[in-house]
Design a protein around this motif. Structure first.
Motif, PDB file in Angstrom:
ATOM      1  N   ASP A 346       0.884  -1.233  -0.024  1.00 50.44           N
ATOM      2  CA  ASP A 346       0.092   0.005   0.163  1.00 50.44           C
ATOM      3  C   ASP A 346       0.946   1.230  -0.071  1.00 50.44           C
ATOM      4  O   ASP A 346       0.554   2.002  -0.640  1.00 50.44           O
ATOM      5  N   MET A 347       1.817   1.302   0.882  1.00 53.28           N
ATOM      6  CA  MET A 347       2.754   2.409   0.879  1.00 53.28           C
ATOM      7  C   MET A 347       3.366   2.676  -0.576  1.00 53.28           C
ATOM      8  O   MET A 347       3.588   3.702  -0.810  1.00 53.28           O
ATOM      9  N   MET A 348       3.791   1.469  -1.022  1.00 53.52           N
ATOM     10  CA  MET A 348       4.710   1.536  -2.337  1.00 53.52           C
ATOM     11  C   MET A 348       3.774   2.193  -3.582  1.00 53.52           C
ATOM     12  O   MET A 348       4.128   2.949  -4.339  1.00 53.52           O
ATOM     13  N   ALA A 349       2.489   1.676  -3.427  1.00 51.37           N
ATOM     14  CA  ALA A 349       1.209   2.247  -4.168  1.00 51.37           C
ATOM     15  C   ALA A 349       1.013   3.757  -4.035  1.00 51.37           C
ATOM     16  O   ALA A 349       1.079   4.632  -5.078  1.00 51.37           O
ATOM     17  N   ASN A 350       1.233   4.092  -2.566  1.00 50.81           N
ATOM     18  CA  ASN A 350       1.244   5.642  -2.456  1.00 50.81           C
ATOM     19  C   ASN A 350       2.215   6.383  -3.156  1.00 50.81           C
ATOM     20  O   ASN A 350       1.857   7.550  -3.769  1.00 50.81           O
ATOM     21  N   SER A 351       3.453   5.771  -2.828  1.00 54.83           N
ATOM     22  CA  SER A 351       4.526   6.575  -3.483  1.00 54.83           C
ATOM     23  C   SER A 351       4.331   6.618  -4.954  1.00 54.83           C
ATOM     24  O   SER A 351       4.685   7.717  -5.558  1.00 54.83           O
ATOM     25  N   ALA A 352       4.055   5.466  -5.795  1.00 53.73           N
ATOM     26  CA  ALA A 352       4.000   5.293  -7.190  1.00 53.73           C
ATOM     27  C   ALA A 352       2.828   6.531  -7.651  1.00 53.73           C
ATOM     28  O   ALA A 352       3.027   7.029  -8.687  1.00 53.73           O
ATOM     29  N   PHE A 353       1.826   6.583  -7.072  1.00 55.71           N
ATOM     30  CA  PHE A 353       0.688   7.357  -7.358  1.00 55.71           C
ATOM     31  C   PHE A 353       1.221   8.817  -7.322  1.00 55.71           C
ATOM     32  O   PHE A 353       1.168   9.640  -8.079  1.00 55.71           O
ATOM     33  N   TYR A 354       1.836   8.974  -6.364  1.00 53.78           N
ATOM     34  CA  TYR A 354       2.368  10.644  -5.876  1.00 53.78           C
ATOM     35  C   TYR A 354       3.528  10.830  -7.104  1.00 53.78           C
ATOM     36  O   TYR A 354       3.414  11.925  -7.626  1.00 53.78           O
ATOM     37  N   TYR A 355       4.423  10.075  -7.112  1.00 50.27           N
ATOM     38  CA  TYR A 355       5.528  10.491  -8.210  1.00 50.27           C
ATOM     39  C   TYR A 355       5.258  10.439  -9.519  1.00 50.27           C
ATOM     40  O   TYR A 355       5.355  11.151 -10.351  1.00 50.27           O
ATOM     41  N   GLY A 356       4.138   9.511 -10.147  1.00 47.59           N
ATOM     42  CA  GLY A 356       3.622   9.635 -11.218  1.00 47.59           C
ATOM     43  C   GLY A 356       2.847  10.741 -11.584  1.00 47.59           C
ATOM     44  O   GLY A 356       3.027  11.401 -12.677  1.00 47.59           O
ATOM     45  N   VAL A 357       1.701  11.204 -10.780  1.00 48.05           N
ATOM     46  CA  VAL A 357       1.001  12.291 -11.080  1.00 48.05           C
ATOM     47  C   VAL A 357       1.828  13.566 -11.062  1.00 48.05           C
ATOM     48  O   VAL A 357       1.668  14.555 -11.600  1.00 48.05           O
ATOM     49  N   LEU A 358       2.639  13.658  -9.933  1.00 48.76           N
ATOM     50  CA  LEU A 358       3.717  14.915  -9.669  1.00 48.76           C
ATOM     51  C   LEU A 358       4.554  15.184 -11.041  1.00 48.76           C
ATOM     52  O   LEU A 358       4.390  16.149 -11.314  1.00 48.76           O
ATOM     53  N   ARG A 359       5.027  13.978 -11.711  1.00 48.86           N
ATOM     54  CA  ARG A 359       5.592  14.295 -12.892  1.00 48.86           C
ATOM     55  C   ARG A 359       4.717  14.782 -14.030  1.00 48.86           C
ATOM     56  O   ARG A 359       5.096  15.714 -14.821  1.00 48.86           O
ATOM     57  N   THR A 360       3.527  14.418 -14.177  1.00 45.66           N
ATOM     58  CA  THR A 360       2.787  14.764 -15.418  1.00 45.66           C
ATOM     59  C   THR A 360       2.187  16.245 -14.787  1.00 45.66           C
ATOM     60  O   THR A 360       2.206  17.055 -15.879  1.00 45.66           O
TER      61      THR A 360
END
Length: 494
Positions: A346-360
């Motif tokens: 879950d924490m890895m998912a939260n981090s992937a969501f953050y880093y991905g949306v942030l880049r876009t």
């Protein structure tokens, strides 16, 4: 919470000298932003996970000194409460399959730490607020043995001149006074770091502010404090109130709080450091021997210790960070929005969501923060903290939408695209963003699971304290399974 402090009693002359040094550091930092070469060619990400300690009855265990001694790993450190520890995950780049390797390393390390802690009758729990924590646990001997924490506590209460009112509404309102910052220790988070260039910092910070509300909605995991059901992510309001240096009169005058969302979009990282120096008096006025002007003139990189220490006592939800590694300076956005847990995936998912949306978001031709007010982003943040997946959030082009619709329609495609741009492998994107999609489709976060489980247990006749302890036992079982929280079942039927 940062480095240790040496002093406990600061004179007026000492504080005046500290003020001068902080301003000097700020001036040198401004020069460095214009002239120095910052490390960002191979941007790294980092993670810190704050954890709680419980005994075999799932009650808080004030044993972090013994637990850290048994773990004997410098990656694990003390936190404010004697029932807290922090795990610092080594920085690494995002591309390829590095996230899968990181997930395995984090699980392996935490499992090894748990095994060593268990020998002393203690267990490690990743959760936003420990649900079995009660007022009596924070009466005495709750603080870690650290001069920094004692001085911080004394400085906050000296500034306030009175006890702290904790007043949080919700389904079961809580109102009480605290005579120490002990309630702050209840707030355990996951912090995400992203190394950025000086020119790219403002876009990344602004984007992180926009994303803070949706992050909370989909990641809430702190519905209980002192036995009361409060916000979906109670940790946000509890942290703000428990470190507030302002008596009511200063609040009425509009003095800024030290736990701060901010008040405007920025154009440079300097804006944030300058605001911190201008608005907030020192809490830990430690003076170093470094002369930053001389260091810079000699061709060395100043560490700016006074400025960094002061920055560490202003608790922005997205904090600017200046650091020096191997003689090279770098800048980071430290995202402090998310709670710890429920599982590593879950924490890895939260981090992937953050880093991905942030880049876009940070690379859009017309940035989203030019289409919405800063106040709207802040309102999203607090609404999401209150209501989690039940929140309605504002988003340009969509208007007021439910959190699940925002995530599914707008943010998940951005996350996939942003991770693709970062070079993250397709199977990694699918694994972690699939977890976020599952939460959005089921509406189940850690907070939602906790509330539903406690409700089911109380219907069976358990008292609230019994239900919280049993819920936490079930939570820990599922935490160790590493199955994402949206797939968790409730208590077995009687």
């Amino acid at each position: 919470m940062g480095e240790q402090v040496k002093g406990a009693n600061y004179t007026r002359a000492h504080r005046q000298e500290y003020r001068r040094k902080v301003q000097l550091c700020l001036d040198v930092f401004e020069t460095m932003l214009a002239q120095s070469s910052f490390e960002f060619d191979r941007p790294l990400t980092g993670m810190e996970i704050e954890c709680n300690l419980v005994d075999d009855g799932y009650q808080p265990a004030m044993t972090n000194t013994d637990v850290l001694a048994s773990i004997a790993d410098p990656a694990y450190q003390t936190e404010l409460g004697a029932y807290n520890i922090e795990f610092n995950v080594p920085p690494r780049p995002l591309p390829g399959q590095s996230a899968l390797e990181l997930e395995n390393e984090v699980r392996t390390s935490l499992n090894a730490a748990e095994e060593k802690a268990t020998r002393g009758g203690t267990h490690i729990v990743m959760i936003g607020i420990l649900p079995t924590l009660m007022p009596e646990h924070l009466d005495h001997n709750w603080m870690s043995d650290s001069a920094r924490y004692r001085v911080l506590n004394d400085s906050i209460f000296t500034a306030r001149g009175e006890d702290i009112l904790i007043d949080i509404d919700g389904p079961e309102r809580l109102s009480m006074y605290a005579e120490t910052i002990a309630p702050e220790s209840a707030c355990t988070s996951m912090q995400l770091h992203l190394q950025v260039s000086p020119s790219g910092f403002a876009d990344n910070w602004n984007a992180a502010q926009v994303l803070a509300g949706p992050q909370l909605a989909v990641g809430a995991n702190s519905p209980y404090f002192f036995g009361h059901q409060l916000w979906a992510e109670t940790r946000i309001e509890l942290f703000a109130q428990s470190t507030d240096t302002r008596p009511d009169e200063l609040k009425a005058q509009g003095v800024r709080p030290r736990v701060w969302f901010g008040e405007r979009w920025i154009t440079s990282i300097f804006d944030l450091f300058e605001e911190n120096v201008r608005y907030f008096p020192s809490l830990l006025p430690e003076i170093s021997d470094e002369d930053p002007v001389a260091e810079l003139a000699a061709g060395r990189t100043p560490t700016l210790p006074e400025l960094r220490l002061h920055n560490g006592t202003v608790y922005r939800w997205n904090r600017p960070v200046y650091d020096v590694v191997n003689g090279r300076p770098h800048l980071r956005v430290e995202n402090r929005v998310l709670p710890a847990g429920p599982t590593v995936i879950d924490m890895m998912a939260n981090s992937a969501f953050y880093y991905g949306v942030l880049r876009t978001l940070s690379e859009e031709d017309r940035p989203i923060w030019t289409k919405m007010s800063f106040a709207a982003a802040e309102e999203n943040f607090h609404t999401a903290a209150r209501h989690g997946m039940d929140a309605r959030l504002y988003w340009p082009g969509l208007g007021s939408v439910t959190a699940d619709e925002l995530v599914l329609r707008a943010l998940l495609p951005m996350a996939h695209e942003g991770l693709r741009r970062r070079g993250v492998a397709a199977e990694v994107r699918d694994r972690y963003l699939g977890v976020i999609e599952g939460r959005a489709k089921t509406g189940r976060t850690g907070a939602g699971w906790q509330v539903a489980t406690v409700g089911a247990l109380q219907e069976r006749g358990l008292t609230r304290p019994q239900a919280l302890a049993e819920m936490l036992r079930l939570y820990c079982e599922r935490m160790h399974s590493n199955e994402p929280v949206h797939t968790w079942d409730g208590p077995a039927r009687a």
